[in-house]
Motif scaffolding. Structure first.
Motif, PDB file in Angstrom:
ATOM      1  N   PRO A  52       7.808  35.663 -24.460  1.00 52.14           N
ATOM      2  CA  PRO A  52       7.793  34.747 -23.364  1.00 52.14           C
ATOM      3  C   PRO A  52       6.375  34.585 -22.810  1.00 52.14           C
ATOM      4  CG  PRO A  52       9.689  36.061 -23.286  1.00 52.14           C
ATOM      5  CD  PRO A  52       8.845  36.722 -24.157  1.00 52.14           C
ATOM      6  N   LEU A  53       5.801  33.298 -22.369  1.00 45.81           N
ATOM      7  CA  LEU A  53       4.684  33.319 -21.905  1.00 45.81           C
ATOM      8  C   LEU A  53       4.582  34.375 -20.554  1.00 45.81           C
ATOM      9  CD1 LEU A  53       3.952  29.519 -22.027  1.00 45.81           C
ATOM     10  CD2 LEU A  53       2.831  31.144 -23.271  1.00 45.81           C
ATOM     11  N   GLU A  54       5.673  34.839 -19.864  1.00 43.54           N
ATOM     12  CA  GLU A  54       5.655  35.164 -18.769  1.00 43.54           C
ATOM     13  C   GLU A  54       4.888  36.796 -19.202  1.00 43.54           C
ATOM     14  OE1 GLU A  54       8.359  32.196 -17.952  1.00 43.54           O
ATOM     15  OE2 GLU A  54       8.084  33.589 -19.665  1.00 43.54           O
ATOM     16  N   ASP A  55       5.526  37.296 -20.352  1.00 43.99           N
ATOM     17  CA  ASP A  55       4.827  38.491 -20.814  1.00 43.99           C
ATOM     18  C   ASP A  55       3.297  38.521 -20.956  1.00 43.99           C
ATOM     19  OD1 ASP A  55       7.485  39.340 -21.045  1.00 43.99           O
ATOM     20  OD2 ASP A  55       7.635  39.548 -23.109  1.00 43.99           O
ATOM     21  N   TRP A  56       2.808  37.553 -21.520  1.00 46.05           N
ATOM     22  CA  TRP A  56       1.462  37.365 -21.824  1.00 46.05           C
ATOM     23  C   TRP A  56       0.616  37.315 -20.364  1.00 46.05           C
ATOM     24  CZ3 TRP A  56      -0.115  38.955 -26.139  1.00 46.05           C
ATOM     25  CH2 TRP A  56       0.880  38.490 -27.580  1.00 46.05           C
ATOM     26  N   ASP A  57       1.508  36.591 -19.445  1.00 46.34           N
ATOM     27  CA  ASP A  57       0.719  36.396 -18.119  1.00 46.34           C
ATOM     28  C   ASP A  57       0.746  37.872 -17.409  1.00 46.34           C
ATOM     29  OD1 ASP A  57       0.091  33.944 -18.243  1.00 46.34           O
ATOM     30  OD2 ASP A  57       1.960  33.213 -17.371  1.00 46.34           O
ATOM     31  N   ALA A  58       1.827  38.449 -17.741  1.00 46.98           N
ATOM     32  CA  ALA A  58       1.954  39.776 -17.060  1.00 46.98           C
ATOM     33  C   ALA A  58       0.756  40.809 -17.617  1.00 46.98           C
ATOM     34  CB  ALA A  58       3.080  40.698 -17.492  1.00 46.98           C
ATOM     35  N   ILE A  59       0.656  40.634 -18.778  1.00 53.78           N
ATOM     36  CA  ILE A  59      -0.696  41.329 -19.489  1.00 53.78           C
ATOM     37  C   ILE A  59      -1.882  41.106 -18.845  1.00 53.78           C
ATOM     38  CG2 ILE A  59      -2.248  41.886 -21.526  1.00 53.78           C
ATOM     39  CD1 ILE A  59       0.560  41.458 -23.072  1.00 53.78           C
ATOM     40  N   ARG A  60      -2.200  39.774 -18.660  1.00 50.98           N
ATOM     41  CA  ARG A  60      -3.733  39.249 -18.038  1.00 50.98           C
ATOM     42  C   ARG A  60      -3.499  39.674 -16.532  1.00 50.98           C
ATOM     43  NH1 ARG A  60      -1.657  34.284 -20.666  1.00 50.98           N
ATOM     44  NH2 ARG A  60      -3.299  33.804 -22.121  1.00 50.98           N
ATOM     45  N   ASP A  61      -2.249  39.688 -15.732  1.00 51.73           N
ATOM     46  CA  ASP A  61      -2.604  40.189 -14.353  1.00 51.73           C
ATOM     47  C   ASP A  61      -2.944  41.588 -14.205  1.00 51.73           C
ATOM     48  OD1 ASP A  61      -1.659  37.836 -13.577  1.00 51.73           O
ATOM     49  OD2 ASP A  61       0.513  38.237 -13.377  1.00 51.73           O
ATOM     50  N   GLN A  62      -2.234  42.414 -15.309  1.00 57.22           N
ATOM     51  CA  GLN A  62      -2.570  43.872 -15.184  1.00 57.22           C
ATOM     52  C   GLN A  62      -4.159  44.071 -15.611  1.00 57.22           C
ATOM     53  OE1 GLN A  62      -1.078  46.547 -14.403  1.00 57.22           O
ATOM     54  NE2 GLN A  62      -2.416  47.782 -14.967  1.00 57.22           N
ATOM     55  N   ILE A  63      -4.695  43.319 -16.555  1.00 59.93           N
ATOM     56  CA  ILE A  63      -5.959  43.344 -16.748  1.00 59.93           C
ATOM     57  C   ILE A  63      -6.994  43.136 -15.752  1.00 59.93           C
ATOM     58  CG2 ILE A  63      -8.112  42.445 -18.234  1.00 59.93           C
ATOM     59  CD1 ILE A  63      -5.685  42.191 -20.536  1.00 59.93           C
ATOM     60  N   GLY A  64      -6.568  42.068 -15.043  1.00 61.43           N
ATOM     61  CA  GLY A  64      -7.248  41.349 -13.972  1.00 61.43           C
ATOM     62  C   GLY A  64      -7.261  42.563 -12.580  1.00 61.43           C
ATOM     63  N   HIS A  65      -6.120  43.132 -12.537  1.00 58.81           N
ATOM     64  CA  HIS A  65      -6.099  44.147 -11.446  1.00 58.81           C
ATOM     65  C   HIS A  65      -6.813  45.470 -11.897  1.00 58.81           C
ATOM     66  CE1 HIS A  65      -4.227  46.595  -8.435  1.00 58.81           C
ATOM     67  NE2 HIS A  65      -4.173  47.655  -9.278  1.00 58.81           N
ATOM     68  N   GLU A  66      -6.932  45.466 -12.950  1.00 55.14           N
ATOM     69  CA  GLU A  66      -7.980  46.869 -13.434  1.00 55.14           C
ATOM     70  C   GLU A  66      -9.420  46.373 -13.422  1.00 55.14           C
ATOM     71  OE1 GLU A  66      -6.849  48.522 -17.070  1.00 55.14           O
ATOM     72  OE2 GLU A  66      -4.816  48.511 -16.706  1.00 55.14           O
ATOM     73  N   ILE A  67      -9.637  45.303 -13.542  1.00 55.95           N
ATOM     74  CA  ILE A  67     -11.086  44.934 -13.349  1.00 55.95           C
ATOM     75  C   ILE A  67     -11.535  44.988 -11.918  1.00 55.95           C
ATOM     76  CG2 ILE A  67     -12.629  42.879 -13.747  1.00 55.95           C
ATOM     77  CD1 ILE A  67     -11.292  42.162 -16.234  1.00 55.95           C
ATOM     78  N   GLY A  68     -10.509  44.527 -11.019  1.00 59.02           N
ATOM     79  CA  GLY A  68     -10.648  44.379  -9.660  1.00 59.02           C
ATOM     80  C   GLY A  68     -11.686  43.346  -9.066  1.00 59.02           C
ATOM     81  N   GLY A  69     -11.958  43.343  -8.090  1.00 63.91           N
ATOM     82  CA  GLY A  69     -13.125  42.472  -7.533  1.00 63.91           C
ATOM     83  C   GLY A  69     -12.476  40.898  -7.369  1.00 63.91           C
ATOM     84  N   GLU A  70     -11.214  40.873  -7.379  1.00 62.06           N
ATOM     85  CA  GLU A  70     -10.576  39.295  -7.359  1.00 62.06           C
ATOM     86  C   GLU A  70     -11.007  38.561  -6.384  1.00 62.06           C
ATOM     87  OE1 GLU A  70      -6.225  36.982  -7.820  1.00 62.06           O
ATOM     88  OE2 GLU A  70      -6.461  39.393  -7.860  1.00 62.06           O
ATOM     89  N   SER A  71     -11.581  37.407  -6.538  1.00 59.55           N
ATOM     90  CA  SER A  71     -12.297  36.549  -5.543  1.00 59.55           C
ATOM     91  C   SER A  71     -12.839  35.427  -5.968  1.00 59.55           C
ATOM     92  CB  SER A  71     -13.550  37.303  -4.433  1.00 59.55           C
ATOM     93  OG  SER A  71     -14.551  37.204  -5.533  1.00 59.55           O
ATOM     94  N   PRO A  72     -13.004  34.289  -5.145  1.00 56.62           N
ATOM     95  CA  PRO A  72     -13.777  33.163  -5.732  1.00 56.62           C
ATOM     96  C   PRO A  72     -14.869  33.211  -6.694  1.00 56.62           C
ATOM     97  CG  PRO A  72     -13.147  32.689  -3.507  1.00 56.62           C
ATOM     98  CD  PRO A  72     -12.955  34.340  -3.734  1.00 56.62           C
TER      99      PRO A  72
END
Length: 307
Positions: free
Chosen positions: A271-291
């Motif tokens: 499911p696309l939700e699984d790929w989005d979950a991987i993206r979310d995890q990677i984004g969280h580990e990268i950090g610095g989420e902002s505009p």
């Protein structure tokens, strides 16, 4: 004073005041070093106005109608303008100092110039006081704001305080030797002080110019690239991917990150939700989420899409 725009607005007002006072006192006292100090401040103030405009664009502090019109033409944002402004500011300040140094050397060779030391000392005291107050204010404000523009502006005020302080010492020395056996030196006090100030000023913007040039050329920051590589490598191992390609750049305050993961062919559908979950995890580990973070994560079985 808790926002980048507020700090820069106050700095612009104060810089224009100091510049006007400098040019006026310089003409009245006959001091080329004071005139240069005023012109230097005027150049800095002009670039601070440009910096404020760019800061407003980056943070989208515009009317909705105007913002929509600009976004239509700049869909990738305005981060690229920041290093351009910082680099141009550094180049202009360095160029002004080089020109003033040549002028000072010419004045020394021509026998110097007479100077009203009383007026020059009053000017220097006023400007040193104002510059120290602004530098302290900007440094304190930037602990929370963390803006490259505010940091450069604070550095500019600190430089102004130090250089005008050096002029103050020179003017006091010239005033003290009047009527003494050293009075023959007084015509040289102003051009020599200007030359020494320029020698100090010329290399100061070089780090800013180097950083701005690296951002304009999209030079990959080694620390950020290493951080991304670690996260991507862990993801490849955890998910059973074949590999990855990472593309990283810093553009002013913005971070642009593109990650392509090479997925084995023939995997069962997910499911696309699984790929989005991987993206979310990677984004969280990268950090610095902002505009100011531009993050793209893609999955493909074709290596050509990633290169």
């Amino acid at each position: 004073m808790n926002t980048e725009q507020g700090v820069l607005r106050l700095s612009i007002i104060m810089t224009f005041i100091v510049a006007a006072v400098g040019v006026g006192f310089g003409i009245l006292s006959g001091s080329a070093s004071i005139i240069f100090d005023g012109i230097y401040s005027l150049t800095d103030a002009s670039m601070t106005v440009v910096a404020l405009i760019v800061a407003n664009l980056i943070t989208a502090r515009l009317s909705e109608k105007r913002q929509a019109r600009l976004v239509k033409h700049f869909t990738m944002g305005f981060w690229h303008l920041e290093p351009m402004v910082l680099g141009l500011n550094g180049v202009l300040l360095t160029g002004a100092a080089i020109y003033a140094l040549v002028t000072a050397i010419g004045s020394i060779m021509a026998g110097g110039r007479d100077l009203n030391f009383g007026g020059a000392i009053i000017y220097a005291v006023v400007v040193v006081t104002a510059a120290v107050a602004m530098a302290v204010n900007n440094y304190r404000a930037n602990r929370k704001i963390k803006s490259g523009f505010v940091a450069l502006d604070a550095q500019g005020w600190a430089m102004s305080a130090a250089l005008t302080g050096a002029l103050l010492i020179a003017f006091i020395f010239g005033w003290l030797i009047q009527g003494t056996e050293w009075q023959w030196m007084t015509p040289y006090v102003d051009p020599v002080a200007l030359a020494l100030v320029c020698i100090v000023v010329i290399p100061l913007p070089i780090p800013t110019i180097r950083r701005a040039l690296a951002d304009i050329l999209l030079v990959t920051p080694t620390d950020l690239k290493a951080h991304i590589d670690q996260i991507a490598a862990r993801t490849v191992e955890a998910q059973g991917f074949l590999g990855y390609r990472a593309y990283v750049a810093r553009v002013g305050r913005g971070r642009q990150i593109e990650l392509f993961f090479i997925v084995p062919t023939g995997l069962p559908p997910r499911p696309l939700e699984d790929w989005d979950a991987i993206r979310d995890q990677i984004g969280h580990e990268i950090g610095g989420e902002s505009p100011d973070r531009w993050l793209t994560i893609a999955f493909t079985t074709d290596l050509e899409w990633a290169e």
